[in-house]
Design a protein around this motif. Structure first.
Motif, PDB file in Angstrom:
ATOM      1  N   TYR A   1       2.785   4.655   0.457  1.00 34.58           N
ATOM      2  CA  TYR A   1       3.026   5.468   1.638  1.00 34.58           C
ATOM      3  C   TYR A   1       2.101   6.680   1.679  1.00 34.58           C
ATOM      4  O   TYR A   1       1.681   7.128   2.751  1.00 34.58           O
ATOM      5  N   THR A   4       0.838  -1.191   0.000  1.00 33.59           N
ATOM      6  CA  THR A   4       0.000   0.000   0.000  1.00 33.59           C
ATOM      7  C   THR A   4       0.881   1.251   0.000  1.00 33.59           C
ATOM      8  O   THR A   4       1.816   1.348   0.778  1.00 33.59           O
ATOM      9  N   GLN A  21      -1.047   5.573   3.189  1.00 34.45           N
ATOM     10  CA  GLN A  21      -0.883   5.408   4.627  1.00 34.45           C
ATOM     11  C   GLN A  21      -0.938   6.762   5.336  1.00 34.45           C
ATOM     12  O   GLN A  21      -1.592   6.914   6.373  1.00 34.45           O
ATOM     13  N   VAL A  32      -5.018  -0.469   3.967  1.00 32.11           N
ATOM     14  CA  VAL A  32      -4.187  -0.430   5.168  1.00 32.11           C
ATOM     15  C   VAL A  32      -5.036  -0.898   6.343  1.00 32.11           C
ATOM     16  O   VAL A  32      -6.253  -0.863   6.296  1.00 32.11           O
ATOM     17  N   TYR A  55       3.267   5.910  10.184  1.00 31.48           N
ATOM     18  CA  TYR A  55       3.023   4.996   9.070  1.00 31.48           C
ATOM     19  C   TYR A  55       3.741   3.681   9.327  1.00 31.48           C
ATOM     20  O   TYR A  55       4.426   3.499  10.344  1.00 31.48           O
ATOM     21  N   ALA A  56       3.553   2.709   8.411  1.00 28.17           N
ATOM     22  CA  ALA A  56       3.928   1.325   8.665  1.00 28.17           C
ATOM     23  C   ALA A  56       5.384   1.098   9.080  1.00 28.17           C
ATOM     24  O   ALA A  56       5.641   0.240   9.931  1.00 28.17           O
ATOM     25  N   VAL A 100      -0.474   2.666  11.259  1.00 31.69           N
ATOM     26  CA  VAL A 100      -1.153   1.830  10.270  1.00 31.69           C
ATOM     27  C   VAL A 100      -0.169   0.779   9.775  1.00 31.69           C
ATOM     28  O   VAL A 100       1.050   0.924   9.914  1.00 31.69           O
ATOM     29  N   GLN A 101      -0.710  -0.278   9.199  1.00 30.80           N
ATOM     30  CA  GLN A 101       0.094  -1.329   8.593  1.00 30.80           C
ATOM     31  C   GLN A 101      -0.624  -1.820   7.348  1.00 30.80           C
ATOM     32  O   GLN A 101      -1.812  -1.561   7.163  1.00 30.80           O
ATOM     33  N   PHE A 102       0.112  -2.533   6.470  1.00 33.68           N
ATOM     34  CA  PHE A 102      -0.519  -3.129   5.297  1.00 33.68           C
ATOM     35  C   PHE A 102      -0.464  -4.649   5.353  1.00 33.68           C
ATOM     36  O   PHE A 102      -0.767  -5.322   4.379  1.00 33.68           O
TER      37      PHE A 102
END
Length: 374
Positions: A157, A155, A160, A373, A261-262, A283-285
């Motif tokens: 950035y 996903t 995110q 995400v 972000y992740a 967040v994570q993907f």
């Protein structure tokens, strides 16, 4: 805590993550001797960003070791060659020349770096016609329009960052400060926070604070941040730098909620940040590594067997996901596995389910498998 938010034309599922706890080979190259598939990658295995590069490399390696022990891909073992680029674009170009000219790889698979990959695009994608598959990183400009030979599973950035801006406003924040590294790739990501936040609350104030990449002394940075009196901080930083910011923020009494972000949702953030990372959100993907699904148990078991010194964490899972999607798509190829056959297989790939990340769908004009995400 689970929030659902419409970002542009795709759904983004945002879930709170409590931070507690390797001469040119053209499209006809077969990349091996008929019994193996030779692919390559570049990673930052030294330097500050190795905190992400090493675990991602290990997660990818664990998957390829596992499938090789089970006979490989349609009877062909995977020969995955990894080189350390120290997160440097020019070193990445030299590595690309070696991987393609000397090692005769048919693809770059699950490598790491946005500006690093971009520096290699002219030689790899345009001159050599060798695909870059499932690169960690990337920008919207990579996929709009679709670029020949470039396919992604991560996903964006920017997506995110937009999810973080929306999340902060849904939490009622009014004064959001985006703290980001100064290279252009980070700036472009940071710029996605404000529009998404203002879509939720037009009155929201969103400002930014640029930080020299690989800064180690965050005392003056946090002092500048504190002066802006934010009630939310969005961190677009590498994990070690995010941890340094959190520790200094705790020392200076900056109590704004932290959203990241992740890359920040990593074991290295916990190790380096300690108690200062408690309560941070990101967040994570990919799914949480402690998910109870069979696919996640397979990941944990493989990491314990093949990479016992590396925690089965989010960042290792990034590599595992990129490797697994490659394996699932390469398995559909009947006949020689070449640069050309891999591109065709990706363009036809639908409903590719790695079990640890969103279902991926590709096409001739759709080279990014997902934009979700969590």
């Amino acid at each position: 805590m689970r929030l659902r938010r419409k970002l542009s034309t795709f759904p983004a599922l945002v879930a709170a993550l409590a931070l507690a706890a390797s001469a040119c080979a053209g499209a006809s190259s077969t990349g091996g001797n008929g019994t193996e598939i030779t692919i390559g990658a570049w990673y930052p295995l030294t330097g500050a960003v190795s905190a992400s590069g090493v675990p991602e490399r290990d997660g990818t390696d664990a998957y390829f070791k596992m499938i090789n022990d089970h006979g490989g891909i349609n009877g062909r073992k995977v020969n995955w060659i990894v080189q350390d680029n120290a997160f440097d674009p020019q070193q990445t170009v030299q590595i690309a020349r070696q991987l393609i000219g000397q090692d005769k790889v048919v693809a770059i698979v699950a490598a790491n770096g946005t500006s690093q990959a971009e520096a290699a695009f002219p030689f790899v994608l345009q001159q050599s016609k060798v695909p870059i598959l499932n690169e960690l990183g990337g920008l919207a400009s990579w996929y709009t329009p679709a670029r020949a030979g470039l396919f992604g599973t991560q996903t964006l950035y920017e997506d995110q960052a937009a999810a973080l801006g929306a999340w902060a406003e849904q939490d009622g924040k009014k004064n959001v400060l985006v703290v980001h590294s100064d290279p252009a790739a980070f700036v472009q990501v940071a710029n996605a926070v404000g529009p998404a936040a203002k879509e939720i609350d037009p009155s929201a104030k969103v400002s930014d604070l640029s930080v020299k990449f690989q800064t180690t002394d965050y005392s003056p940075i946090v002092s500048q941040a504190k002066a802006k009196n934010p009630d939310a901080i969005v961190l677009i930083l590498a994990s070690p730098e995010a941890a340094a910011f959190m520790k200094e923020a705790k020392l200076q009494g900056l109590n704004a909620g932290t959203y990241s972000y992740a890359p920040v949702a990593a074991s290295s953030t916990l190790t380096l940040g300690g108690a200062a990372a408690e309560g941070a959100e990101a967040v994570q993907f990919v799914k949480a590594p402690n998910d109870s699904s069979p696919a996640m148990q397979e990941f944990r078991d493989a990491m314990a067997k093949y990479e016992p010194g590396q925690p089965a964490d989010f960042i290792a899972l990034w590599g595992w996901t990129g490797a697994k999607v490659f394996g699932q798509i390469a398995q559909t190829i009947q006949g020689p596995v070449t640069s050309d056959s891999l591109v065709k297989a990706y363009e036809q790939a639908k409903n590719i389910d790695p079990g640890v990340a969103p279902v991926m769908n590709f096409g001739p004009a759709a080279h990014l498998g997902t934009r979700d995400v969590q």
